[in-house]
Design a protein around this motif. Structure first.
Motif, mmCIF file in Angstrom:
data_model
loop_
_atom_site.group_PDB
_atom_site.id
_atom_site.type_symbol
_atom_site.label_atom_id
_atom_site.label_comp_id
_atom_site.label_asym_id
_atom_site.label_seq_id
_atom_site.Cartn_x
_atom_site.Cartn_y
_atom_site.Cartn_z
ATOM 1 N N LEU A 8 -2.037 6.509 -3.250
ATOM 2 C CA LEU A 8 -1.640 5.155 -2.877
ATOM 3 C C LEU A 8 -0.751 4.627 -3.989
ATOM 4 N N VAL A 10 1.158 1.377 -5.442
ATOM 5 C CA VAL A 10 1.366 -0.070 -5.433
ATOM 6 C C VAL A 10 2.726 -0.298 -6.076
ATOM 7 N N ARG A 56 1.124 6.879 0.201
ATOM 8 C CA ARG A 56 1.211 5.653 0.986
ATOM 9 C C ARG A 56 1.606 4.540 0.031
ATOM 10 N N THR A 57 2.332 3.559 0.534
ATOM 11 C CA THR A 57 2.883 2.540 -0.342
ATOM 12 C C THR A 57 2.429 1.147 0.070
ATOM 13 N N ILE A 58 2.023 0.367 -0.931
ATOM 14 C CA ILE A 58 1.795 -1.063 -0.774
ATOM 15 C C ILE A 58 3.001 -1.760 -1.391
ATOM 16 N N ASN A 59 3.656 -2.590 -0.641
ATOM 17 C CA ASN A 59 4.812 -3.315 -1.156
ATOM 18 C C ASN A 59 4.332 -4.543 -1.933
ATOM 19 N N ALA A 60 4.443 -4.477 -3.255
ATOM 20 C CA ALA A 60 4.011 -5.577 -4.111
ATOM 21 C C ALA A 60 5.196 -6.338 -4.696
ATOM 22 N N TYR A 445 -8.440 -5.361 -3.807
ATOM 23 C CA TYR A 445 -8.777 -3.949 -3.611
ATOM 24 C C TYR A 445 -9.934 -3.574 -4.530
ATOM 25 N N LEU A 450 -8.718 -1.856 0.442
ATOM 26 C CA LEU A 450 -8.468 -3.266 0.725
ATOM 27 C C LEU A 450 -9.744 -3.909 1.262
ATOM 28 N N GLU A 453 -7.597 -10.019 2.366
ATOM 29 C CA GLU A 453 -6.155 -10.231 2.408
ATOM 30 C C GLU A 453 -5.868 -11.611 2.971
#
Length: 473
Positions: A8, A10, A56-60, A445, A450, A453
């Motif tokens: 993952l 971030v 997998r990417t979390i757009n921060a 998280y 997660l 949210e």
């Protein structure tokens, strides 16, 4: 080293570390932080990170990435008072509020007083937890001989009051009451042998009891009467005595919910002498005064009581110079029915306020107001708590630590509205109601999963795991 799989990422955020803020991407694998990679000046994110595949990417982008808060002081009323809170609703509120680990006090029915009751509580609450948790043990004059077995079971620390049980206290309060010097010293010696921290509610029992009786005799039934029955000198005297006796026992001492400038100075002097003393501040003492909250009556009743401007200023100075080590909410929820009794008789209302969903937004607002920096904030809500309580995989953004983090929008405005909170007794959370904030928790998280949210729960009960101090078998 081979490629990291199922990572993952971030990506695009600014990572808040205890000493600086960096533009970096955070890699998470198997619930742990696998790396923090500073970005090039071009700002390219999530691409070409070393040794990763199937990411997998979390757009921060536009957000701060911070370690989740360790709340060192909660009362989640489970088992015993589900109409006030449960471990499920309390840890749900924590998740939404940006808190990834809670340390639960030994109150409840039955009170935690020995290994059997500690294990029973863990059995009851574990399947309900949305965030990770530690369980205190109780250290009182009735169970000094049971302190070692609680530590062996996994108690994260020990809680004691320098007060006798109040009328109406839950059964078992004696197992965390140390109202005289002899029992206090004996308990400190027993705790010292475990290596755990002795967390002490420090108010002089004799001063508080005497002044409360005088107030009642005079017919004083208001919030200020309660505060005047627990004046600053009651805390200063008790803190000084606790420091002296814990020093004689060579115990690690932490002062819970410190509230006065004089007490902060006592801790400052002890630290200067090299004694192992730490201190906790609570958000209600940092952001509220008695004068500004007096109109709330019993909904602003808490022990120690709210103070006035000079003491609040001294607390912020103690945070600034490191005398105060960490922040805990002392989340102690009661219902409207519990609190409303205090309008006609303040002595009949219980002491305690909500805090789980207010603390981080309030502190982010303080950062925006210039009261402290984000690196300083992460030290006092995450890093120092992990150090003091021996939870070294928690509360830190570093490789190998648990991936407990929050995404924060420092510009998002808000107003604290208890009606949208998750505590069972949220209608009684009037102390914080209507307070404007700037800075919000966007997502929380826990070990890379997660759990909340944008103010909504996303996790599952039972995801939270028990934490024990480092070195526990």
């Amino acid at each position: 080293m081979g490629a990291l799989r199922d990572v993952l990422v971030v990506a695009g955020g600014r990572v808040v570390l205890p000493d600086r803020i960096v533009d970096a991407d955070v890699l998470v694998q198997d619930g742990k932080i696998a790396g923090i990679h500073e970005r090039a000046a071009s700002g390219t994110t999530g691409q070409g990170l070393p040794g990763t595949s199937n990411s997998r990417t979390i757009n921060a982008r536009g957000l701060m990435v911070m370690a989740g808060m360790i709340d060192t002081h909660v009362h989640l009323r489970d088992p015993g008072h589900p109409h006030r809170e449960t471990f499920g609703t309390g840890t749900c509120a924590a998740a939404v509020g940006g808190i990834t680990t809670v340390l639960e006090m030994p109150s409840g029915i039955p009170a935690v007083s020995d290994a059997k009751s500690w294990h029973y509580k863990n059995d009851v609450v574990g399947s309900k937890a949305y965030v990770d948790y530690g369980l205190y043990g109780g250290a009182g004059h009735t169970n000094t001989a049971k302190i070692a077995e609680q530590a062996a079971a996994g108690a994260v620390a020990f809680k004691s009051f320098m007060n006798a049980p109040a009328p109406g206290a839950d059964p078992g309060f004696d197992s965390r009451a140390l109202p005289d010097d002899a029992t206090f010293l004996a308990a400190m010696k027993a705790i010292a042998e475990t290596g755990r921290v002795a967390v002490v509610h420090a108010e002089s029992d004799s001063i508080c009891a005497c002044l409360a009786a005088q107030m009642k005799t005079r017919g004083r039934n208001d919030l200020r009467a309660h505060a005047e029955s627990r004046p600053p000198i009651a805390e200063e005297e008790a803190v000084a005595r606790a420091i002296l006796l814990a020093g004689a026992a060579v115990a690690r001492l932490s002062i819970a919910h410190i509230s006065t400038g004089a007490a902060v100075e006592q801790v400052r002097r002890a630290k200067a002498r090299g004694q192992d003393v730490t201190a906790e501040a609570c958000p209600h003492h940092l952001f509220h005064t008695l004068s500004n909250s007096e109109h709330l009556g019993p909904y602003a009743k808490v022990n120690p009581p709210l103070r006035e401007h000079d003491d609040v200023t001294a607390l912020w100075a103690g945070l600034a110079d490191g005398t105060i080590d960490y922040i805990g909410t002392d989340h102690a929820p009661y219902t409207i029915e519990d609190k409303d009794k205090g309008w006609s008789d303040i002595w009949s209302a219980p002491s305690g306020v909500h805090g789980l969903e207010s603390v981080v937004p309030a502190l982010l607002t303080a950062v925006n107001d210039g009261c402290l920096t984000l690196p300083h904030l992460t030290r006092v809500i995450s890093q120092r708590a992990s150090q003091v309580f021996g939870l070294h995989t928690k509360g830190q953004l570093r490789e190998g630590a648990d991936a407990d983090f929050i995404l924060v929008d420092m510009d998002r405005p808000g107003v604290i509205d208890p009606s949208g909170q998750h505590s069972v007794s949220r209608d009684a959370a009037k102390l914080w109601a209507g307070r404007s904030t700037r800075g919000a928790v966007v997502a929380t998280y826990v070990r890379g999963t997660l759990v909340a949210e944008n103010g909504e729960l996303r996790g599952q009960p039972g995801h939270g795991q028990l934490v024990r101090p480092e070195g526990h078998p």
